[in-house]
Design a protein around this motif. Structure first.
Motif, short mmCIF file in Angstrom:
data_model
loop_
_atom_site.label_atom_id
_atom_site.label_comp_id
_atom_site.label_asym_id
_atom_site.label_seq_id
_atom_site.Cartn_x
_atom_site.Cartn_y
_atom_site.Cartn_z
N LYS A 36 80.98 47.38 -59.30
CA LYS A 36 81.17 47.76 -57.91
C LYS A 36 80.86 49.25 -57.71
CE LYS A 36 84.55 44.23 -56.71
NZ LYS A 36 85.89 43.90 -56.25
N TYR A 165 101.96 40.72 -46.11
CA TYR A 165 100.98 41.82 -45.99
C TYR A 165 101.57 42.93 -45.13
CZ TYR A 165 97.27 44.72 -44.28
OH TYR A 165 96.54 45.83 -43.94
N LYS A 169 102.50 47.05 -46.19
CA LYS A 169 102.01 48.29 -45.58
C LYS A 169 103.19 49.17 -45.16
CE LYS A 169 98.30 49.17 -45.29
NZ LYS A 169 97.47 49.80 -46.35
P1 NDP Z 1 88.90 46.02 -48.03
O1 NDP Z 1 89.48 44.81 -48.65
O2 NDP Z 1 87.48 46.04 -47.71
O3 NDP Z 1 89.26 47.30 -48.89
C1 NDP Z 1 90.42 47.38 -49.67
C2 NDP Z 1 90.16 48.33 -50.82
O4 NDP Z 1 91.30 48.37 -51.69
C3 NDP Z 1 88.98 47.86 -51.68
O5 NDP Z 1 88.33 48.97 -52.22
C4 NDP Z 1 89.68 47.07 -52.76
O6 NDP Z 1 88.90 46.96 -53.93
C5 NDP Z 1 90.91 47.93 -52.98
N1 NDP Z 1 91.99 47.17 -53.61
C6 NDP Z 1 92.65 46.11 -53.09
N2 NDP Z 1 93.58 45.67 -53.97
C7 NDP Z 1 93.51 46.47 -55.07
C8 NDP Z 1 94.19 46.52 -56.31
N3 NDP Z 1 95.16 45.67 -56.62
N4 NDP Z 1 93.82 47.48 -57.21
C9 NDP Z 1 92.82 48.35 -56.92
N5 NDP Z 1 92.15 48.36 -55.75
C10 NDP Z 1 92.49 47.43 -54.83
O7 NDP Z 1 89.76 46.25 -46.71
P2 NDP Z 1 89.71 47.38 -45.60
O8 NDP Z 1 88.65 48.36 -45.84
O9 NDP Z 1 89.78 46.67 -44.34
O10 NDP Z 1 91.14 48.05 -45.87
C11 NDP Z 1 91.29 49.38 -46.32
C12 NDP Z 1 92.68 49.84 -46.00
O11 NDP Z 1 92.89 49.77 -44.59
C13 NDP Z 1 93.78 48.98 -46.63
O12 NDP Z 1 94.81 49.86 -47.01
C14 NDP Z 1 94.24 48.09 -45.47
O13 NDP Z 1 95.57 47.70 -45.61
C15 NDP Z 1 94.08 49.07 -44.30
N6 NDP Z 1 93.94 48.42 -43.00
C16 NDP Z 1 92.85 47.63 -42.70
C17 NDP Z 1 92.74 47.04 -41.47
C18 NDP Z 1 91.57 46.20 -41.10
O14 NDP Z 1 91.64 45.49 -40.08
N7 NDP Z 1 90.47 46.21 -41.85
C19 NDP Z 1 93.79 47.21 -40.46
C20 NDP Z 1 94.86 48.08 -40.85
C21 NDP Z 1 94.92 48.66 -42.08
P3 NDP Z 1 87.69 45.88 -54.02
O15 NDP Z 1 86.55 46.47 -53.22
O16 NDP Z 1 87.41 45.81 -55.46
O17 NDP Z 1 88.24 44.60 -53.45
#
Ligand code: NDP
Length: 342
Positions: A36, A165, A169
């Motif tokens: 990645k 979820y 948060k």
């Molecule tokens: P994505 O799933 O695209 O991004 C999440 C990121 O966190 C990815 O890089 C993922 O890695 C990483 N991740 C998740 N779980 C783990 C873990 N156990 N260990 C290491 N890395 C981890 O979602 P978004 O971009 O949408 O979300 C980003 C942030 O924004 C999050 O904190 C989410 O809660 C918050 N958020 C998002 C909203 C939305 O509607 N999109 C709304 C409100 C808040 P990988 O790429 O490998 O999966």
């Protein structure tokens, strides 16, 4: 001036990294795997200002230690975006609560250990989920704003994946503010959070368009894949565009009026009918291929349930948010182009 972005491969984070590189910051990004990380480096044209580190699991409290041991003295700003985002879980504690809480506490502890004097600002990507009470979202007498909090606890949020979820948060954000209260004398950084509702908008790179998208954009993708006779569900929520969310992260660490603040990113209510109304209005190629529903059942521009008030955030940020129509249009256009259906 270096910025550390955890979860740099994420939907929101890629937009943040893109803006940071445009503004000539040196960026350290974390990814869960070499594969990645390499893909992201390639997509950003192997920009010499982008360095990736591999952090396989943020559930481990020391997950960020090695990265901060090596690069901590160079890092002035930390944007913690990594956290699981899904409405499906086999085990709520393992899948949501532990990575969300430990990821947040872990990165702050790494700063304290290895970059206490260098990191000046930390921005945690929190969520509307930390602001609202899911039980009152359709209650017109309830108000949610920058100072309200999800009342759920570690125990009470484990009802189902949505509560789980949301709880993750809330617990993670609360842990960040408490960490600073307890460790304010040992670290230099000031804290801000960005709390978005459901985030729509295009992927930073077309190559990230897959048959299933990230959790929030999948809401639009599902509508694009609906059959003409599929029923329009009564799903409703609030929206914000990813480009505004990314801008807010940069604004948050570049300005002092965000210190100690929660930036509540929301631009209105919508329902599934509103998505179909936009898709049917904007894309001739979809005529007869997706449901029409009852166009007048859309709720755009009206208050669906609780009063959602982000006046303070809008005053701080001072920029106009992207409209629902543009956000849905740009999300769908990228998908349709990639599928050769535009
Ligand atoms: P994505 O799933 O695209 O991004 C999440 C990121 O966190 C990815 O890089 C993922 O890695 C990483 N991740 C998740 N779980 C783990 C873990 N156990 N260990 C290491 N890395 C981890 O979602 P978004 O971009 O949408 O979300 C980003 C942030 O924004 C999050 O904190 C989410 O809660 C918050 N958020 C998002 C909203 C939305 O509607 N999109 C709304 C409100 C808040 P990988 O790429 O490998 O999966």
């Amino acid at each position: 001036m270096s910025v550390f972005v955890s979860g740099a491969t994420g939907f929101i984070a890629q937009h943040i990294v893109s803006l940071l590189l445009e503004q000539n910051y040196k960026v350290f990004g974390s990814a869960r795997s070499e594969e990645k990380a390499n893909k992201l480096m390639t997509n950003f044209g192997n920009n010499p200002n982008l360095t990736m580190v591999i952090i396989p699991d943020i559930s481990k409290l020391d997950a960020f230690h090695d990265a901060f041991k090596i690069y901590g003295r160079e890092i002035k700003y930390v944007l913690h975006t990594a956290s699981p985002f899904s409405f499906v879980a086999e085990n709520i504690e393992k899948d949501f609560l532990i990575p969300a809480k430990n990821g947040t506490l872990g990165i702050l502890e790494s700063i304290k250990l290895y970059a206490a004097d260098t990191v000046e600002r930390v921005v945690v990507t929190s969520s509307f989920a930390a602001i609202m009470d899911l039980r009152k979202i359709l209650d017109k007498t309830a108000t949610f704003n920058e100072s309200t909090w999800n009342p759920d606890t570690w125990e009470t949020c484990q009802i189902d994946a949505s509560f789980g979820y949301n709880g993750s948060k809330k617990i993670a954000e609360e842990a960040a503010w408490n960490f600073l209260k307890e460790n304010g004398d040992f670290v230099k950084f000031k804290l801000s959070t960005v709390n978005p509702v459901l985030v729509f908008g295009p992927q930073t790179f077309d190559s990230d368009i897959k048959s299933t998208l990230n959790t929030s954009c999948e809401v639009i993708n599902r509508c694009l894949n609906a059959k003409p006779d599929s029923p329009v569900s009564n799903f409703s929520s609030q929206f914000i565009d990813v480009r505004d969310v990314a801008k807010a992260h940069l604004y948050a660490f570049q300005n002092d009026n965000t210190i100690g603040k929660r930036l509540f990113m929301v631009n209105g209510d919508f329902n599934e009918q509103d998505i179909f109304n936009c898709l049917n209005a904007d894309f001739q190629s979809l005529t007869g291929k997706i449901p029409i529903g009852v166009p007048s059942n859309g709720v755009l521009g009206t208050q669906m349930g609780a009063f959602i008030d982000n006046t303070k955030t809008r005053e701080i940020l001072g920029f106009e948010f992207t409209t629902f129509e543009k956000s849905v249009h740009d999300t769908a256009e990228q998908i349709l182009k990639r599928q050769g259906k535009f």
